[in-house]
Scaffold this motif. Structure first.
Motif, PDB file in Angstrom:
ATOM      1  N   UNK A  72      31.551  24.155 -53.584  1.00  0.00           N
ATOM      2  CA  UNK A  72      30.687  25.416 -53.541  1.00  0.00           C
ATOM      3  C   UNK A  72      31.050  26.014 -54.874  1.00  0.00           C
ATOM      4  N   UNK A  73      30.337  25.416 -55.560  1.00  0.00           N
ATOM      5  CA  UNK A  73      30.285  25.925 -57.286  1.00  0.00           C
ATOM      6  C   UNK A  73      28.809  25.858 -57.900  1.00  0.00           C
ATOM      7  N   UNK A  74      28.668  26.365 -58.879  1.00  0.00           N
ATOM      8  CA  UNK A  74      27.406  26.623 -59.774  1.00  0.00           C
ATOM      9  C   UNK A  74      26.980  27.876 -59.988  1.00  0.00           C
ATOM     10  N   UNK A  75      25.772  28.265 -59.796  1.00  0.00           N
ATOM     11  CA  UNK A  75      25.389  29.572 -60.374  1.00  0.00           C
ATOM     12  C   UNK A  75      25.745  30.799 -59.315  1.00  0.00           C
ATOM     13  N   UNK A  76      25.008  31.959 -59.434  1.00  0.00           N
ATOM     14  CA  UNK A  76      25.479  32.978 -58.383  1.00  0.00           C
ATOM     15  C   UNK A  76      23.952  33.077 -57.981  1.00  0.00           C
ATOM     16  N   UNK A  77      23.700  33.310 -56.615  1.00  0.00           N
ATOM     17  CA  UNK A  77      24.837  32.783 -55.725  1.00  0.00           C
ATOM     18  C   UNK A  77      24.898  31.396 -55.333  1.00  0.00           C
ATOM     19  N   UNK A  78      25.870  30.819 -54.663  1.00  0.00           N
ATOM     20  CA  UNK A  78      25.893  29.537 -54.165  1.00  0.00           C
ATOM     21  C   UNK A  78      25.799  29.460 -52.907  1.00  0.00           C
ATOM     22  N   UNK A  79      25.785  30.553 -52.061  1.00  0.00           N
ATOM     23  CA  UNK A  79      25.465  30.809 -50.662  1.00  0.00           C
ATOM     24  C   UNK A  79      24.211  31.673 -50.630  1.00  0.00           C
ATOM     25  N   UNK A  80      23.420  31.320 -50.088  1.00  0.00           N
ATOM     26  CA  UNK A  80      22.031  32.228 -49.851  1.00  0.00           C
ATOM     27  C   UNK A  80      22.234  32.929 -48.444  1.00  0.00           C
ATOM     28  N   UNK A  81      22.305  34.481 -48.526  1.00  0.00           N
ATOM     29  CA  UNK A  81      22.235  35.374 -47.301  1.00  0.00           C
ATOM     30  C   UNK A  81      21.054  34.979 -46.675  1.00  0.00           C
ATOM     31  N   UNK A  82      21.415  35.098 -45.181  1.00  0.00           N
ATOM     32  CA  UNK A  82      20.306  34.819 -44.325  1.00  0.00           C
ATOM     33  C   UNK A  82      19.471  33.606 -44.249  1.00  0.00           C
ATOM     34  N   UNK A  83      20.057  32.626 -44.926  1.00  0.00           N
ATOM     35  CA  UNK A  83      19.205  31.208 -44.912  1.00  0.00           C
ATOM     36  C   UNK A  83      20.263  30.293 -44.916  1.00  0.00           C
ATOM     37  N   UNK A  84      20.230  29.304 -44.269  1.00  0.00           N
ATOM     38  CA  UNK A  84      21.076  28.035 -44.233  1.00  0.00           C
ATOM     39  C   UNK A  84      21.048  27.307 -45.500  1.00  0.00           C
ATOM     40  N   UNK A  85      21.388  27.776 -46.653  1.00  0.00           N
ATOM     41  CA  UNK A  85      21.187  26.786 -47.742  1.00  0.00           C
ATOM     42  C   UNK A  85      22.423  27.287 -48.737  1.00  0.00           C
ATOM     43  N   UNK A  86      22.990  26.451 -49.441  1.00  0.00           N
ATOM     44  CA  UNK A  86      24.207  26.405 -50.093  1.00  0.00           C
ATOM     45  C   UNK A  86      24.142  25.346 -51.396  1.00  0.00           C
ATOM     46  N   UNK A  87      24.852  25.824 -52.481  1.00  0.00           N
ATOM     47  CA  UNK A  87      24.824  24.822 -53.529  1.00  0.00           C
ATOM     48  C   UNK A  87      26.091  24.052 -53.714  1.00  0.00           C
ATOM     49  N   UNK A  88      26.276  23.016 -53.812  1.00  0.00           N
ATOM     50  CA  UNK A  88      27.419  22.047 -53.937  1.00  0.00           C
ATOM     51  C   UNK A  88      27.434  21.437 -55.477  1.00  0.00           C
ATOM     52  N   UNK A  89      28.735  21.488 -56.037  1.00  0.00           N
ATOM     53  CA  UNK A  89      28.822  20.811 -57.233  1.00  0.00           C
ATOM     54  C   UNK A  89      29.908  19.700 -57.203  1.00  0.00           C
ATOM     55  N   UNK A  90      29.881  18.671 -58.111  1.00  0.00           N
ATOM     56  CA  UNK A  90      31.076  17.652 -58.363  1.00  0.00           C
ATOM     57  C   UNK A  90      32.125  18.086 -59.068  1.00  0.00           C
ATOM     58  N   UNK A  91      33.362  18.677 -58.425  1.00  0.00           N
ATOM     59  CA  UNK A  91      34.520  19.238 -59.340  1.00  0.00           C
ATOM     60  C   UNK A  91      35.022  18.331 -60.080  1.00  0.00           C
TER      61      UNK A  91
END
Length: 182
Positions: A72-91
C-alpha cells in the motif's frame, strides 16, 4: 396441570421471541452484510503463483483472473475512507518515502513522490471490492486483517472494466495480509 401448560407456552413464546427480532427493529442498513462480506475476502495463507504488479501490468488483460502481490504505497490517500478501494504499488520498482531515510522528505511515508511519473503509472494498481452491481462496497479496507498504509498484501481478483494503460483496476475476490509488513 393448567399452570404447567401456561408456563410451557410462555417459555416457548419467550424462546421464539428471543430468537427473532421484532419487525420494527429490523434495519435496512447493509453494514452488517458488507462487514461479513469484507471479512470473507481474507485468506489465512498467501496464495501461490502471485506475480509482481509490474508483471501483472505487462501481461494481464480485461477480464483475466489474476494473483499478485503489492504494498500500500502511492499518493495520498492509498486507502479510501468508506469505500473498499485501495492503491497498491510494486515495492521492487517504486521507493516509498519511509525507505528514503529523510525525516521531512515527504508528507506521508507511503508516498512515492520521488519516482518518475511513468514508473508510477506502470507499477500501481487500484484494488476494489465490489457488490453485485459492480460498485465498490461502502466500507473501507482500513483495518481489514490489519490493512493500513505500507501493508503488504496478496490479491486474487479480476481485471475490471475501466482498466486502461493509465490505471489498472482489480476487482478483488480474496486478500492475504502479511503480518508485520510495515
Amino acid at each position: 396441570m393448567k399452570l404447567k401448560s401456561i408456563l410451557a407456552c410462555g417459555l416457548l413464546a419467550g424462546l421464539v421471541s428471543c430468537s427473532e427480532k421484532p419487525t420494527d427493529e429490523v434495519s435496512n442498513d447493509s453494514t452488517a452484510e458488507v462487514t461479513s462480506g469484507m471479512q470473507g475476502l481474507l485468506l489465512e495463507s498467501a496464495p501461490e503463483g502471485a506475480v509482481t504488479i509490474n508483471e501483472l501490468r505487462s501481461s494481464a488483460k480485461l477480464g483475466d483472473a489474476v494473483a499478485f502481490k503489492g504494498k500500500l504505497i502511492g499518493g495520498d490517500p492509498v486507502l479510501i475512507e468508506n469505500r473498499a478501494i485501495m492503491t497498491l504499488g510494486d515495492p521492487a520498482k517504486l521507493t516509498s518515502c519511509d525507505l528514503m531515510g529523510e525525516d521531512d522528505h515527504c508528507q506521508t511515508p507511503w508516498d512515492v513522490c520521488c519516482d518518475d511519473n511513468d514508473a508510477i503509472k506502470q507499477n500501481i494498481v487500484t484494488v476494489q471490492a465490489v457488490d453485485a452491481s459492480g460498485s465498490p462496497l461502502k466500507e473501507g479496507f482500513r483495518g481489514l486483517g490489519g490493512i493500513q498504509e505500507l501493508s503488504t498484501v496478496t490479491v486474487l481478483g479480476t481485471v475490471a472494466e475501466g482498466s486502461n494503460a493509465e490505471n489498472m483496476i482489480i476487482n478483488s475476490t480474496a486478500i492475504f495480509v502479511e503480518k508485520d509488513s510495515q
